[in-house]
Design a protein around this motif. Structure first.
Motif, PDB file in Angstrom:
ATOM      1  N   MET A   1       0.843  -1.199   0.000  1.00 33.34           N
ATOM      2  CA  MET A   1       0.000   0.000   0.000  1.00 33.34           C
ATOM      3  C   MET A   1       0.879   1.251   0.000  1.00 33.34           C
ATOM      4  O   MET A   1       2.068   1.186   0.304  1.00 33.34           O
ATOM      5  CB  MET A   1      -0.915   0.020   1.212  1.00 33.34           C
ATOM      6  CG  MET A   1      -0.177  -0.042   2.536  1.00 33.34           C
ATOM      7  SD  MET A   1      -1.261  -0.314   3.924  1.00 33.34           S
ATOM      8  CE  MET A   1      -1.540   1.331   4.468  1.00 33.34           C
ATOM      9  N   LEU A   2       0.251   2.360  -0.351  1.00 35.16           N
ATOM     10  CA  LEU A   2       0.950   3.642  -0.316  1.00 35.16           C
ATOM     11  C   LEU A   2       0.941   4.182   1.108  1.00 35.16           C
ATOM     12  O   LEU A   2      -0.092   4.158   1.774  1.00 35.16           O
ATOM     13  CB  LEU A   2       0.254   4.645  -1.246  1.00 35.16           C
ATOM     14  CG  LEU A   2       0.403   4.366  -2.731  1.00 35.16           C
ATOM     15  CD1 LEU A   2      -0.669   5.083  -3.523  1.00 35.16           C
ATOM     16  CD2 LEU A   2       1.766   4.809  -3.197  1.00 35.16           C
ATOM     17  N   PRO A   3       2.070   4.686   1.586  1.00 38.80           N
ATOM     18  CA  PRO A   3       2.091   5.234   2.943  1.00 38.80           C
ATOM     19  C   PRO A   3       1.494   6.642   2.994  1.00 38.80           C
ATOM     20  O   PRO A   3       1.687   7.440   2.067  1.00 38.80           O
ATOM     21  CB  PRO A   3       3.582   5.270   3.282  1.00 38.80           C
ATOM     22  CG  PRO A   3       4.266   5.393   1.965  1.00 38.80           C
ATOM     23  CD  PRO A   3       3.392   4.661   0.978  1.00 38.80           C
ATOM     24  N   GLY A   4       0.788   6.941   4.065  1.00 40.02           N
ATOM     25  CA  GLY A   4       0.263   8.288   4.281  1.00 40.02           C
ATOM     26  C   GLY A   4      -0.529   8.825   3.109  1.00 40.02           C
ATOM     27  O   GLY A   4      -1.381   8.142   2.548  1.00 40.02           O
ATOM     28  N   GLU A   5      -0.221  10.044   2.724  1.00 43.10           N
ATOM     29  CA  GLU A   5      -0.926  10.724   1.637  1.00 43.10           C
ATOM     30  C   GLU A   5      -0.208  10.597   0.282  1.00 43.10           C
ATOM     31  O   GLU A   5      -0.607  11.233  -0.688  1.00 43.10           O
ATOM     32  CB  GLU A   5      -1.097  12.216   1.981  1.00 43.10           C
ATOM     33  CG  GLU A   5      -1.929  12.465   3.227  1.00 43.10           C
ATOM     34  CD  GLU A   5      -3.356  11.962   3.076  1.00 43.10           C
ATOM     35  OE1 GLU A   5      -3.972  12.207   2.021  1.00 43.10           O
ATOM     36  OE2 GLU A   5      -3.836  11.300   4.020  1.00 43.10           O
ATOM     37  N   HIS A   6       0.848   9.795   0.231  1.00 42.13           N
ATOM     38  CA  HIS A   6       1.593   9.639  -1.026  1.00 42.13           C
ATOM     39  C   HIS A   6       0.689   9.086  -2.120  1.00 42.13           C
ATOM     40  O   HIS A   6      -0.136   8.209  -1.875  1.00 42.13           O
ATOM     41  CB  HIS A   6       2.788   8.705  -0.842  1.00 42.13           C
ATOM     42  CG  HIS A   6       3.870   9.292  -0.009  1.00 42.13           C
ATOM     43  ND1 HIS A   6       4.824  10.137  -0.521  1.00 42.13           N
ATOM     44  CD2 HIS A   6       4.147   9.158   1.315  1.00 42.13           C
ATOM     45  CE1 HIS A   6       5.647  10.499   0.450  1.00 42.13           C
ATOM     46  NE2 HIS A   6       5.259   9.921   1.577  1.00 42.13           N
ATOM     47  N   HIS A   7       0.862   9.598  -3.318  1.00 43.15           N
ATOM     48  CA  HIS A   7       0.244   9.071  -4.531  1.00 43.15           C
ATOM     49  C   HIS A   7       1.085   9.558  -5.707  1.00 43.15           C
ATOM     50  O   HIS A   7       1.833  10.516  -5.587  1.00 43.15           O
ATOM     51  CB  HIS A   7      -1.226   9.474  -4.656  1.00 43.15           C
ATOM     52  CG  HIS A   7      -1.484  10.950  -4.636  1.00 43.15           C
ATOM     53  ND1 HIS A   7      -1.352  11.730  -3.498  1.00 43.15           N
ATOM     54  CD2 HIS A   7      -1.854  11.790  -5.620  1.00 43.15           C
ATOM     55  CE1 HIS A   7      -1.652  12.986  -3.782  1.00 43.15           C
ATOM     56  NE2 HIS A   7      -1.953  13.053  -5.071  1.00 43.15           N
ATOM     57  N   PHE A   8       0.977   8.851  -6.819  1.00 42.60           N
ATOM     58  CA  PHE A   8       1.893   9.104  -7.926  1.00 42.60           C
ATOM     59  C   PHE A   8       1.154   9.370  -9.229  1.00 42.60           C
ATOM     60  O   PHE A   8       0.188   8.685  -9.550  1.00 42.60           O
ATOM     61  CB  PHE A   8       2.820   7.902  -8.155  1.00 42.60           C
ATOM     62  CG  PHE A   8       3.494   7.414  -6.905  1.00 42.60           C
ATOM     63  CD1 PHE A   8       4.189   8.280  -6.072  1.00 42.60           C
ATOM     64  CD2 PHE A   8       3.431   6.082  -6.558  1.00 42.60           C
ATOM     65  CE1 PHE A   8       4.812   7.826  -4.921  1.00 42.60           C
ATOM     66  CE2 PHE A   8       4.046   5.608  -5.408  1.00 42.60           C
ATOM     67  CZ  PHE A   8       4.734   6.486  -4.588  1.00 42.60           C
ATOM     68  N   TYR A   9       1.666  10.326  -9.972  1.00 45.38           N
ATOM     69  CA  TYR A   9       1.273  10.558 -11.357  1.00 45.38           C
ATOM     70  C   TYR A   9       2.460  10.088 -12.192  1.00 45.38           C
ATOM     71  O   TYR A   9       3.574  10.602 -12.028  1.00 45.38           O
ATOM     72  CB  TYR A   9       1.013  12.037 -11.627  1.00 45.38           C
ATOM     73  CG  TYR A   9      -0.205  12.580 -10.922  1.00 45.38           C
ATOM     74  CD1 TYR A   9      -1.447  12.534 -11.533  1.00 45.38           C
ATOM     75  CD2 TYR A   9      -0.110  13.139  -9.653  1.00 45.38           C
ATOM     76  CE1 TYR A   9      -2.573  13.037 -10.897  1.00 45.38           C
ATOM     77  CE2 TYR A   9      -1.222  13.644  -9.004  1.00 45.38           C
ATOM     78  CZ  TYR A   9      -2.456  13.592  -9.635  1.00 45.38           C
ATOM     79  OH  TYR A   9      -3.555  14.087  -8.997  1.00 45.38           O
ATOM     80  N   ILE A  10       2.214   9.117 -13.054  1.00 45.33           N
ATOM     81  CA  ILE A  10       3.285   8.579 -13.887  1.00 45.33           C
ATOM     82  C   ILE A  10       2.895   8.795 -15.341  1.00 45.33           C
ATOM     83  O   ILE A  10       1.862   8.293 -15.794  1.00 45.33           O
ATOM     84  CB  ILE A  10       3.524   7.081 -13.604  1.00 45.33           C
ATOM     85  CG1 ILE A  10       3.870   6.872 -12.122  1.00 45.33           C
ATOM     86  CG2 ILE A  10       4.619   6.539 -14.514  1.00 45.33           C
ATOM     87  CD1 ILE A  10       3.921   5.421 -11.700  1.00 45.33           C
ATOM     88  N   THR A  11       3.715   9.552 -16.058  1.00 45.23           N
ATOM     89  CA  THR A  11       3.471   9.832 -17.471  1.00 45.23           C
ATOM     90  C   THR A  11       4.450   9.010 -18.296  1.00 45.23           C
ATOM     91  O   THR A  11       5.634   8.936 -17.959  1.00 45.23           O
ATOM     92  CB  THR A  11       3.643  11.331 -17.763  1.00 45.23           C
ATOM     93  OG1 THR A  11       2.762  12.072 -16.915  1.00 45.23           O
ATOM     94  CG2 THR A  11       3.332  11.656 -19.215  1.00 45.23           C
ATOM     95  N   PHE A  12       3.936   8.390 -19.356  1.00 41.71           N
ATOM     96  CA  PHE A  12       4.793   7.569 -20.207  1.00 41.71           C
ATOM     97  C   PHE A  12       4.338   7.644 -21.653  1.00 41.71           C
ATOM     98  O   PHE A  12       3.195   8.008 -21.946  1.00 41.71           O
ATOM     99  CB  PHE A  12       4.805   6.105 -19.718  1.00 41.71           C
ATOM    100  CG  PHE A  12       3.475   5.421 -19.769  1.00 41.71           C
ATOM    101  CD1 PHE A  12       3.110   4.636 -20.858  1.00 41.71           C
ATOM    102  CD2 PHE A  12       2.569   5.559 -18.720  1.00 41.71           C
ATOM    103  CE1 PHE A  12       1.874   4.010 -20.907  1.00 41.71           C
ATOM    104  CE2 PHE A  12       1.338   4.929 -18.756  1.00 41.71           C
ATOM    105  CZ  PHE A  12       0.981   4.154 -19.847  1.00 41.71           C
ATOM    106  N   LYS A  13       5.265   7.320 -22.542  1.00 45.62           N
ATOM    107  CA  LYS A  13       4.995   7.279 -23.980  1.00 45.62           C
ATOM    108  C   LYS A  13       4.274   5.965 -24.308  1.00 45.62           C
ATOM    109  O   LYS A  13       4.829   4.887 -24.092  1.00 45.62           O
ATOM    110  CB  LYS A  13       6.299   7.362 -24.785  1.00 45.62           C
ATOM    111  CG  LYS A  13       6.995   8.695 -24.678  1.00 45.62           C
ATOM    112  CD  LYS A  13       6.204   9.741 -25.425  1.00 45.62           C
ATOM    113  CE  LYS A  13       6.993  11.009 -25.605  1.00 45.62           C
ATOM    114  NZ  LYS A  13       6.229  12.013 -26.340  1.00 45.62           N
TER     115      LYS A  13
END
Length: 159
Positions: free
Chosen positions: A36-48
């Motif tokens: 799971m993600l800790p705390g409020e962390h979240h990710f935006y991942i941009t890819f080709k």
């Protein structure tokens, strides 16, 4: 004496890009390990989406023919991190999808919870990221205005 620097015979830009992509892999690997993600962390991942090795459903390629941003926050599953890629399950308009994304295809990684961002160049992408639709699986990305904690890696030389 001349002001121009000689071309390097050592591919420093490629080495640095590879090292920074390893940061993304290490972060995702820790999320896989913890489950799971800790705390409020979240990710935006941009890819080709057209980069070699990217495997996403055809309806997503049709919607995002050049580049796409995914969000890893609340609704993702089966995150698996490999040496050179990651795969994850996400839902787009209530349709589940499995994505396989090589680290070499990533152009951006952002964790807005802590104002952290990395930007990458993909081989053959001299013009930088192209415009694209917002992420289809979560809220739109809010860019960091002050630029804090942003690492931009761009090795284009002015001649």
């Amino acid at each position: 004496m001349t002001d121009t620097l000689p071309d390097s015979l050592i591919p420093y830009d490629e080495i640095v890009q590879e090292a920074l992509r390893a940061v993304v892999g290490r972060v995702l690997g820790s999320i896989q390990h913890e489950g799971m993600l800790p705390g409020e962390h979240h990710f935006y991942i941009t890819f080709k989406t057209g980069a070699p090795g990217v495997d996403i459903p055809s309806h997503l390629i049709a919607r995002f023919p050049d580049e796409m941003t995914i969000v890893l926050q609340n609704k993702f599953w089966d995150l698996k991190v490999h040496d050179a890629a990651f795969e994850v399950g996400l839902s787009f308009n209530a349709i589940p999808a499995r994505l396989f994304v090589p680290f070499s295809s990533i152009t951006g990684f952002v964790d807005p919870a802590v104002n952290f961002a990395l930007q990458f160049q993909v081989a053959g992408d001299a013009d930088g990221p192209a415009e694209h639709d917002a992420a289809g699986n979560d809220a739109p990305f809010e860019p960091v205005e002050d630029g804090s904690n942003v690492v931009s890696v761009d090795f284009k030389r002015k001649k």
